[in-house]
Write a protein that holds these residues in place. Sequence first.
Motif, short mmCIF file in Angstrom:
data_model
loop_
_atom_site.label_atom_id
_atom_site.label_comp_id
_atom_site.label_asym_id
_atom_site.label_seq_id
_atom_site.Cartn_x
_atom_site.Cartn_y
_atom_site.Cartn_z
N VAL A 225 81.04 20.50 -12.50
CA VAL A 225 80.90 20.83 -11.01
C VAL A 225 78.64 21.46 -11.31
N GLY A 226 79.50 22.54 -12.03
CA GLY A 226 78.44 23.21 -13.09
C GLY A 226 76.97 22.28 -13.27
N ALA A 227 76.87 21.30 -14.40
CA ALA A 227 76.46 20.27 -14.51
C ALA A 227 75.65 19.88 -14.31
N ARG A 228 76.76 19.54 -12.95
CA ARG A 228 75.78 18.16 -11.31
C ARG A 228 75.04 19.17 -11.30
N THR A 229 75.30 20.34 -10.68
CA THR A 229 74.80 21.83 -10.05
C THR A 229 73.31 21.77 -10.82
N ARG A 230 73.57 21.57 -11.83
CA ARG A 230 71.84 22.23 -12.89
C ARG A 230 70.99 21.28 -13.02
N ARG A 231 71.69 19.64 -13.22
CA ARG A 231 71.07 18.64 -12.40
C ARG A 231 70.33 18.50 -11.30
N ILE A 232 71.14 19.01 -10.45
CA ILE A 232 70.39 18.89 -9.07
C ILE A 232 69.51 19.83 -8.48
N VAL A 233 69.89 20.93 -10.04
CA VAL A 233 68.09 22.23 -9.33
C VAL A 233 67.36 21.75 -10.04
N THR A 234 68.01 20.58 -11.45
CA THR A 234 65.84 20.28 -11.73
C THR A 234 65.50 19.36 -11.22
N ALA A 235 66.19 18.56 -11.29
CA ALA A 235 64.99 17.80 -9.62
C ALA A 235 65.41 17.95 -8.83
N ILE A 236 65.39 19.13 -7.82
CA ILE A 236 64.24 19.68 -7.16
C ILE A 236 63.65 19.93 -7.96
N VAL A 237 63.37 20.92 -8.27
CA VAL A 237 62.61 21.47 -9.04
C VAL A 237 61.23 20.69 -9.41
N THR A 238 61.14 19.13 -10.17
CA THR A 238 60.66 18.46 -10.61
C THR A 238 59.84 17.36 -9.13
N ILE A 239 61.23 17.32 -8.50
CA ILE A 239 60.30 16.48 -7.36
C ILE A 239 59.23 17.51 -5.95
N THR A 240 59.24 18.58 -6.05
CA THR A 240 58.74 19.50 -5.83
C THR A 240 57.59 20.16 -6.73
N MET A 241 57.71 19.56 -7.70
CA MET A 241 56.57 20.20 -8.29
C MET A 241 55.27 19.36 -8.73
N LEU A 242 56.11 18.31 -8.71
CA LEU A 242 55.04 16.67 -8.97
C LEU A 242 53.82 16.27 -7.87
N PRO A 243 54.41 16.76 -6.85
CA PRO A 243 52.70 16.24 -5.97
C PRO A 243 51.51 17.64 -6.39
N ALA A 244 52.47 19.01 -6.28
CA ALA A 244 51.42 19.62 -6.71
C ALA A 244 50.53 19.85 -7.84
N ALA A 245 51.44 18.93 -8.84
CA ALA A 245 50.72 19.32 -10.15
C ALA A 245 49.36 18.30 -9.82
N VAL A 246 49.96 16.88 -9.18
CA VAL A 246 48.74 16.16 -9.03
C VAL A 246 47.52 16.68 -8.74
N VAL A 247 47.78 17.58 -7.04
CA VAL A 247 46.50 17.91 -6.13
C VAL A 247 45.99 18.30 -7.56
N THR A 248 46.60 19.49 -7.98
CA THR A 248 46.07 20.74 -8.89
C THR A 248 45.01 19.90 -10.58
N VAL A 249 45.38 18.83 -10.88
CA VAL A 249 44.48 18.51 -11.59
C VAL A 249 43.58 17.53 -10.66
N GLY A 250 43.90 16.96 -9.64
CA GLY A 250 42.42 16.61 -8.67
C GLY A 250 41.41 18.08 -8.96
N ILE A 251 42.21 19.72 -7.98
CA ILE A 251 41.10 20.32 -8.43
C ILE A 251 40.18 21.02 -9.19
N VAL A 252 40.96 21.01 -10.27
CA VAL A 252 40.61 21.21 -11.86
C VAL A 252 39.95 20.47 -12.22
#
Length: 449
Positions: A225-252
């Motif tokens: 359960v602990g390992a699954r929780t860490r995977r879920i947290v990692t997935a949420i963080v990655t999914i949340t960050m990816l669109p912002a990273a794409v927008v930031t690349v365009g801004i830069v």
Amino acid sequence: MMNINYIISHAKVYFNLMPDKESEEEIVSQISSGVSFRGANLWVLIFAIFIASLGLNVNSTAVIIGAMLISPLMGPIIGMGLAVGINDLELLKRAAKNFGVATLISVLTATVYFFITPLGEAQSELLARTSPSLYDVLIAFCGGAAGIIALCTRGKGNVIPGVAIATALMPPLCTAGYGLATGHILYFLGAFYLFSINTVFIALATYCGVRLMNFQQHVHLSKEVGARTRRIVTAIVTITMLPAAVVTVGIVRQSIFENAVRKFIKTELTQRGTQIISNDVEEDSLKLRVVAVGREITEATRAEAERRMEQYGMKGYRLQIIQGAQTDSVLALNNRLSQISTTREADRQKLLEMSAENAMLLQRLEDYTRLETLTADLRPELTALFPQVTSLGLARMTMSVSDSVKQQSFVTALIGTSDNHRLAPDDYQRLSEWLKVRLQVDSLIVMEK
């Protein structure tokens, strides 16, 4: 090697958080109590949303900051980060539930406000919350890290209010409400995405802070359960960050390109006696248009500058220079457009004044025609109440008093009676009071012909 070890050991003394750490039980209890949204907390949230919506509506930064300071939204977000950090499933469920309720109420409150407000134009403060980038990710993470450190250690000072201002949870929710109220779905999606970024990375910073400060973890969860929780947290963080990273690349990229254009103009086209007024890039047609006045830029200089454009990241672009008579034409056109705009504004103002005057005249005409209509309508009632009255005339009069600047306006009622049935003083009084009520006027004079 010893010098490096010596420096590291002494640096740990300065950066070690553990001596300032408060009791874990008190920290967990304090954060858990801030998770709940009932009663006073809920009303404070609603009023904070109204204040933030007003600030966005009138473009007032001070009002928006005030709303962020009184908002209790940070509580359940930090609660979720703490719950994941110490493996407290019950606290996670409670924090997530209250966070969902608070988010829904916030968006609904902002939607109601922007639906009824007469100020429907999107201001700069509101538009700034519709295009999140990777910089917002860094702000949220650093703000959340400062917040959890302040909550877990002594001497909090003014860190928590500063975190509330920096991470800006309220304005995105209000902007999302604006998007729903006005039908701008892209505004809603952009603002809600910014709110999601702030939420995820404040919670992630809290999780990291709790783990780094070695909080006692609940041991009833299995390793799976602990390992699954860490995977879920990692997935949420990655999914949340990816669109912002794409927008930031365009801004830069856009920022780098604009700097290259400025450097190109300064290096290749600047010469004594010539002033560059403006420049415009047409990315679709790959053209850089430059407007210059003063000493003429020769065709040879233009061609040489165009040949060097590839060195500034503008491969395939063409250079167009507007100067001399062309510049005069452009400036004349701009002046003409400005004059047309000024004339249209003057005509609009004059039309508004005429409309106000017309409305006033219509109101005065209505006052006079109203009395004529009422004279016929009152005749049957007047005959029933005062049989001795044979005729009735109504008119509005204005009297100027010598010792007063203001004019007095009142209604005059001229009545006719038969010769043998004059009105008694009491009848005069009753007739006057009745007419005041029926005519809905304050000042009335009854005269008998």
